[in-house]
Enzyme design. Structure first.
Site, PDB file in Angstrom:
ATOM      1  N   LYS A  66       0.831  -1.207   0.000  1.00 19.11           N
ATOM      2  CA  LYS A  66       0.000   0.000   0.000  1.00 19.11           C
ATOM      3  C   LYS A  66       0.870   1.263   0.000  1.00 19.11           C
ATOM      4  O   LYS A  66       0.659   2.173  -0.798  1.00 19.11           O
ATOM      5  CB  LYS A  66      -0.940  -0.009   1.224  1.00 19.11           C
ATOM      6  CG  LYS A  66      -1.901  -1.197   1.209  1.00 19.11           C
ATOM      7  CD  LYS A  66      -2.828  -1.227   2.416  1.00 19.11           C
ATOM      8  CE  LYS A  66      -2.141  -1.558   3.713  1.00 19.11           C
ATOM      9  NZ  LYS A  66      -1.588  -2.927   3.763  1.00 19.11           N
ATOM     10  N   THR A  67       1.863   1.289   0.886  1.00 17.44           N
ATOM     11  CA  THR A  67       2.746   2.459   0.952  1.00 17.44           C
ATOM     12  C   THR A  67       3.523   2.617  -0.354  1.00 17.44           C
ATOM     13  O   THR A  67       3.696   3.737  -0.862  1.00 17.44           O
ATOM     14  CB  THR A  67       3.746   2.305   2.125  1.00 17.44           C
ATOM     15  OG1 THR A  67       3.019   1.916   3.286  1.00 17.44           O
ATOM     16  CG2 THR A  67       4.502   3.580   2.394  1.00 17.44           C
ATOM     17  N   ASP A 111      -1.365   6.416   6.636  1.00 20.52           N
ATOM     18  CA  ASP A 111      -1.297   4.980   6.895  1.00 20.52           C
ATOM     19  C   ASP A 111      -2.136   4.682   8.138  1.00 20.52           C
ATOM     20  O   ASP A 111      -2.340   5.567   8.970  1.00 20.52           O
ATOM     21  CB  ASP A 111       0.181   4.610   7.145  1.00 20.52           C
ATOM     22  CG  ASP A 111       0.444   3.129   6.916  1.00 20.52           C
ATOM     23  OD1 ASP A 111      -0.477   2.421   6.457  1.00 20.52           O
ATOM     24  OD2 ASP A 111       1.565   2.686   7.193  1.00 20.52           O
ATOM     25  N   THR A 160      -5.482  -1.714   7.323  1.00 18.48           N
ATOM     26  CA  THR A 160      -5.583  -3.172   7.379  1.00 18.48           C
ATOM     27  C   THR A 160      -6.976  -3.550   7.877  1.00 18.48           C
ATOM     28  O   THR A 160      -7.317  -4.711   7.920  1.00 18.48           O
ATOM     29  CB  THR A 160      -4.537  -3.727   8.368  1.00 18.48           C
ATOM     30  OG1 THR A 160      -4.625  -2.964   9.581  1.00 18.48           O
ATOM     31  CG2 THR A 160      -3.133  -3.630   7.824  1.00 18.48           C
ATOM     32  N   ARG A 220       6.723  -7.913   1.655  1.00 22.10           N
ATOM     33  CA  ARG A 220       7.620  -7.491   2.741  1.00 22.10           C
ATOM     34  C   ARG A 220       8.286  -8.700   3.383  1.00 22.10           C
ATOM     35  O   ARG A 220       9.488  -8.678   3.663  1.00 22.10           O
ATOM     36  CB  ARG A 220       6.878  -6.682   3.805  1.00 22.10           C
ATOM     37  CG  ARG A 220       7.814  -6.344   4.971  1.00 22.10           C
ATOM     38  CD  ARG A 220       7.189  -5.540   6.073  1.00 22.10           C
ATOM     39  NE  ARG A 220       6.850  -4.208   5.609  1.00 22.10           N
ATOM     40  CZ  ARG A 220       5.654  -3.664   5.755  1.00 22.10           C
ATOM     41  NH1 ARG A 220       4.694  -4.330   6.350  1.00 22.10           N
ATOM     42  NH2 ARG A 220       5.423  -2.459   5.311  1.00 22.10           N
TER      43      ARG A 220
HETATM   44  P1  ADP Z   1       2.138  -1.929   3.170  1.00 23.20           P
HETATM   45  O1  ADP Z   1       2.141  -0.436   3.099  1.00 23.20           O
HETATM   46  O2  ADP Z   1       0.950  -2.542   2.499  1.00 23.20           O
HETATM   47  O3  ADP Z   1       2.339  -2.470   4.564  1.00 23.20           O
HETATM   48  P2  ADP Z   1       4.639  -1.683   1.687  1.00 23.20           P
HETATM   49  O4  ADP Z   1       4.209  -0.841   0.557  1.00 23.20           O
HETATM   50  O5  ADP Z   1       5.408  -1.029   2.778  1.00 23.20           O
HETATM   51  O6  ADP Z   1       3.380  -2.473   2.323  1.00 23.20           O
HETATM   52  O7  ADP Z   1       5.469  -2.915   1.060  1.00 23.20           O
HETATM   53  C1  ADP Z   1       6.446  -3.630   1.775  1.00 23.20           C
HETATM   54  C2  ADP Z   1       7.660  -3.855   0.907  1.00 23.20           C
HETATM   55  O8  ADP Z   1       7.326  -4.832  -0.072  1.00 23.20           O
HETATM   56  C3  ADP Z   1       8.100  -2.610   0.121  1.00 23.20           C
HETATM   57  O9  ADP Z   1       9.235  -2.035   0.695  1.00 23.20           O
HETATM   58  C4  ADP Z   1       8.434  -3.109  -1.267  1.00 23.20           C
HETATM   59  O10 ADP Z   1       9.831  -3.316  -1.354  1.00 23.20           O
HETATM   60  C5  ADP Z   1       7.792  -4.446  -1.376  1.00 23.20           C
HETATM   61  N1  ADP Z   1       6.635  -4.476  -2.289  1.00 23.20           N
HETATM   62  C6  ADP Z   1       5.342  -4.366  -1.940  1.00 23.20           C
HETATM   63  N2  ADP Z   1       4.548  -4.500  -3.007  1.00 23.20           N
HETATM   64  C7  ADP Z   1       5.344  -4.684  -4.070  1.00 23.20           C
HETATM   65  C8  ADP Z   1       5.091  -4.906  -5.472  1.00 23.20           C
HETATM   66  N3  ADP Z   1       3.855  -4.963  -5.956  1.00 23.20           N
HETATM   67  N4  ADP Z   1       6.159  -5.055  -6.290  1.00 23.20           N
HETATM   68  C9  ADP Z   1       7.406  -5.012  -5.784  1.00 23.20           C
HETATM   69  N5  ADP Z   1       7.708  -4.829  -4.470  1.00 23.20           N
HETATM   70  C10 ADP Z   1       6.693  -4.669  -3.626  1.00 23.20           C
END
Ligand code: ADP
Length: 329
Positions: A66-67, A111, A160, A220
């Protein structure tokens, strides 16, 4: 060798590798194709009209991207990104300070948006609808509202826990509400091969395949397992991750074939042994596991549900025969 216990699921967004491994280009964001297509239309349409993109809400388990999507949207829109978290928005003045400091066209990423306080949520309504910040000055009969105009901005919310957002709040995400899905193993393998290149380690296709299989289909976690495997390789004075290195890493971290850690197995063990596999209510289960019900819902359950190891029924949580089989072995 002694067992090391680390929680691979805890978000660690401040770590430098989160940045190193994060894709910097839209085309390097793997998977989530339906969401990507919808967002591309939103972005293109907004750009064509010379406007900011409409507000969007992203939801799904932690670590699914998401981030990262928020960063990439900002990059695509040529906009800067301001990041905050719902837990940091306690008072009206917190959100007022952020909104009045936005530059035109900026993207505000909140977030864990389900954690914002009710007053803050209500201040966001006019800000999202008509770029207005309504501030109440004074108290009692002399109180009045002052309206401040805000620059054009896009709010990207991430959560989430979509169910914790009120309907009026959700309805203000005019650009759409998007649910991120767990990735396929193939997609995780692709993400891993890009990440390996970014952190400068070579890895066999077979090694990446094994990591993907135990990654809980979550980028992640896959990336962290890759880093841990790199550590094991380096300790063995190798700059190459092989299947043997990966197996050693999983052994060290006590991660089983399903990608479950000690804590997950303990949780399932309680459900199966103490409650005879359920059904058992969330709060009873949480008390027995000495965990917060939120942690159970946000950390343990999404992947166990995805694996078909547990089910949520109206009478409570139930362990499936697959889970029982897995724990027995
Ligand atoms: P969330 O915000 O949903 O908790 P993040 O955006 O922080 O998740 O993602 C976690 C890590 O996973 C990021 O640092 C990134 O490196 C990797 N990641 C997430 N989604 C992807 C994607 N679709 N393609 C490549 N890497 C991704």
């Amino acid at each position: 060798m002694g067992k090391e216990s680390i929680d691979l699921r805890t978000p660690d967004k401040t770590h430098i590798y989160e940045y190193v491994m994060r894709p910097a280009e839209w085309r390097h964001y793997i998977g989530q194709n339906a969401i990507k297509r919808a967002l591309e239309v939103l972005m293109r349409a907004a750009k064509g009209r010379g406007e900011t993109m409409e507000h969007v809400l992203l939801y799904g388990p932690a670590g699914l991207g998401k981030t990262t999507l928020a960063h990439l949207i900002a990059h695509e829109m040529g906009a800067s990104l301001k990041i905050t978290s719902g837990a940091a928005l306690e008072r009206a003045s917190d959100i007022a300070a952020i909104l009045t400091n936005l530059t035109p066209g900026e993207i505000l990423f909140i977030d864990e948006i389900h954690r914002i306080n009710k007053t803050v949520e209500e201040m966001l309504y006019p800000a999202m609808e008509r770029r207005s910040l309504d501030i109440i000055v004074g108290k009692g009969p002399s109180a009045r509202t002052i309206q401040l105009d805000l620059p054009a901005f896009t709010l990207i919310g991430a959560t989430t826990r979509i169910a914790m957002l009120t309907q009026p709040f959700r309805s203000r995400f005019a650009g759409g509400i998007f649910r991120l899905e767990f990735y396929t193993e193939k997609e995780i393998e692709t993400i891993l091969s890009h990440s390996a290149a970014r952190i400068g380690i070579e890895a066999d296709a077979e090694a990446l395949h094994i990591i993907a299989g135990r990654s809980r289909l979550t980028p992640r976690i896959a990336n962290r397992l890759l880093k841990r495997s790199r550590d094991v390789a380096h300790v063995a004075e190798q700059n190459h991750i092989t299947a043997a290195i990966v197996h050693k890493t999983f052994d060290l971290l006590s991660i089983d074939e399903a990608g479950l850690e000690n804590e997950d197995r303990r949780f399932l063990g309680i459900l199966i042994d103490k409650f005879n596999g359920g059904p058992v209510g969330l709060s009873t289960l949480a008390a027995a596991a000495s965990e917060d019900p939120d942690t159970i819902q946000e950390v343990y359950e999404p992947y166990l549900l995805r694996l078909g190891f547990i089910e949520r029924t109206p009478r409570g949580r139930v362990a499936t025969s697959r889970a029982k089989e897995h724990i027995k072995n």
